[in-house]
Design a protein around this motif. Structure first.
Motif, PDB file in Angstrom:
ATOM      1  N   ALA A  12       8.794 -14.850 -36.641  1.00 53.48           N
ATOM      2  CA  ALA A  12       9.116 -13.974 -35.518  1.00 53.48           C
ATOM      3  C   ALA A  12       8.451 -14.534 -34.263  1.00 53.48           C
ATOM      4  O   ALA A  12       7.406 -15.187 -34.340  1.00 53.48           O
ATOM      5  N   ILE A  13       9.065 -14.249 -33.136  1.00 50.23           N
ATOM      6  CA  ILE A  13       8.467 -14.600 -31.846  1.00 50.23           C
ATOM      7  C   ILE A  13       8.445 -13.338 -31.001  1.00 50.23           C
ATOM      8  O   ILE A  13       9.476 -12.687 -30.815  1.00 50.23           O
ATOM      9  N   ILE A  14       7.268 -13.010 -30.505  1.00 46.91           N
ATOM     10  CA  ILE A  14       7.137 -11.889 -29.580  1.00 46.91           C
ATOM     11  C   ILE A  14       6.798 -12.481 -28.219  1.00 46.91           C
ATOM     12  O   ILE A  14       5.743 -13.108 -28.046  1.00 46.91           O
ATOM     13  N   GLY A  15       7.700 -12.323 -27.286  1.00 41.15           N
ATOM     14  CA  GLY A  15       7.534 -12.873 -25.944  1.00 41.15           C
ATOM     15  C   GLY A  15       8.425 -14.084 -25.747  1.00 41.15           C
ATOM     16  O   GLY A  15       8.256 -15.098 -26.421  1.00 41.15           O
ATOM     17  N   LEU A  16       9.391 -13.960 -24.858  1.00 46.45           N
ATOM     18  CA  LEU A  16      10.375 -15.026 -24.645  1.00 46.45           C
ATOM     19  C   LEU A  16      10.315 -15.566 -23.218  1.00 46.45           C
ATOM     20  O   LEU A  16      11.332 -15.734 -22.559  1.00 46.45           O
ATOM     21  N   PHE A  67       4.672 -15.926 -33.809  1.00 41.94           N
ATOM     22  CA  PHE A  67       4.085 -16.474 -32.590  1.00 41.94           C
ATOM     23  C   PHE A  67       4.047 -15.330 -31.593  1.00 41.94           C
ATOM     24  O   PHE A  67       5.085 -14.740 -31.286  1.00 41.94           O
ATOM     25  N   ILE A  68       2.869 -15.028 -31.099  1.00 41.94           N
ATOM     26  CA  ILE A  68       2.711 -13.961 -30.124  1.00 41.94           C
ATOM     27  C   ILE A  68       2.489 -14.622 -28.775  1.00 41.94           C
ATOM     28  O   ILE A  68       1.427 -15.173 -28.503  1.00 41.94           O
ATOM     29  N   LYS A  81      -2.605  -8.506 -23.888  1.00 42.12           N
ATOM     30  CA  LYS A  81      -1.725  -7.775 -24.806  1.00 42.12           C
ATOM     31  C   LYS A  81      -1.852  -8.246 -26.258  1.00 42.12           C
ATOM     32  O   LYS A  81      -1.221  -7.675 -27.150  1.00 42.12           O
ATOM     33  N   TYR A  82      -2.637  -9.287 -26.522  1.00 48.93           N
ATOM     34  CA  TYR A  82      -2.753  -9.840 -27.868  1.00 48.93           C
ATOM     35  C   TYR A  82      -3.280  -8.842 -28.900  1.00 48.93           C
ATOM     36  O   TYR A  82      -2.691  -8.681 -29.959  1.00 48.93           O
ATOM     37  N   ALA A  83      -4.432  -8.260 -28.621  1.00 42.98           N
ATOM     38  CA  ALA A  83      -5.149  -7.474 -29.630  1.00 42.98           C
ATOM     39  C   ALA A  83      -4.302  -6.393 -30.291  1.00 42.98           C
ATOM     40  O   ALA A  83      -4.254  -6.312 -31.515  1.00 42.98           O
TER      41      ALA A  83
END
Length: 88
Positions: free
Chosen positions: A7-11, A72-73, A79-81
């Motif tokens: 998964a990818i969060i953030g494009l 992948f974040i 916003k990571y945590a």
């Protein structure tokens, strides 16, 4: 060979121009899910990844996706945590 589901969060730009092309070079990894609040990038992503599942909301993503091998974040550092905690 087992395909890892990613998964990818953030494009953002770097994800689209560098990360996705690099992942596509890997033989045992597929990008199954992407999440970004800006749905305007989805058309371009669908051209590259026609079978990808799309989300604009992180909560919807975490509610519906339970079989991801890795993610992948790619979001701003502050916003990571909360996102990492949801993966644990």
């Amino acid at each position: 060979m087992y395909m890892k589901s990613i998964a990818i969060i953030g494009l953002g730009k770097q994800t689209q121009e560098e990360l996705i092309p690099a992942i596509l070079l890997l033989k045992n990894v597929r990008i199954d899910v992407v999440c970004d609040p800006n749905s305007s990038v989805f058309e371009q992503i669908k051209n590259i990844l026609p079978n990808v599942r799309l989300y604009t909301n992180n909560d919807d993503f975490f509610t519906h996706e339970h079989h991801i091998d890795g993610a992948f974040i790619c979001v701003p550092h502050y916003k990571y945590a909360p996102l990492i905690t949801k993966f644990l």
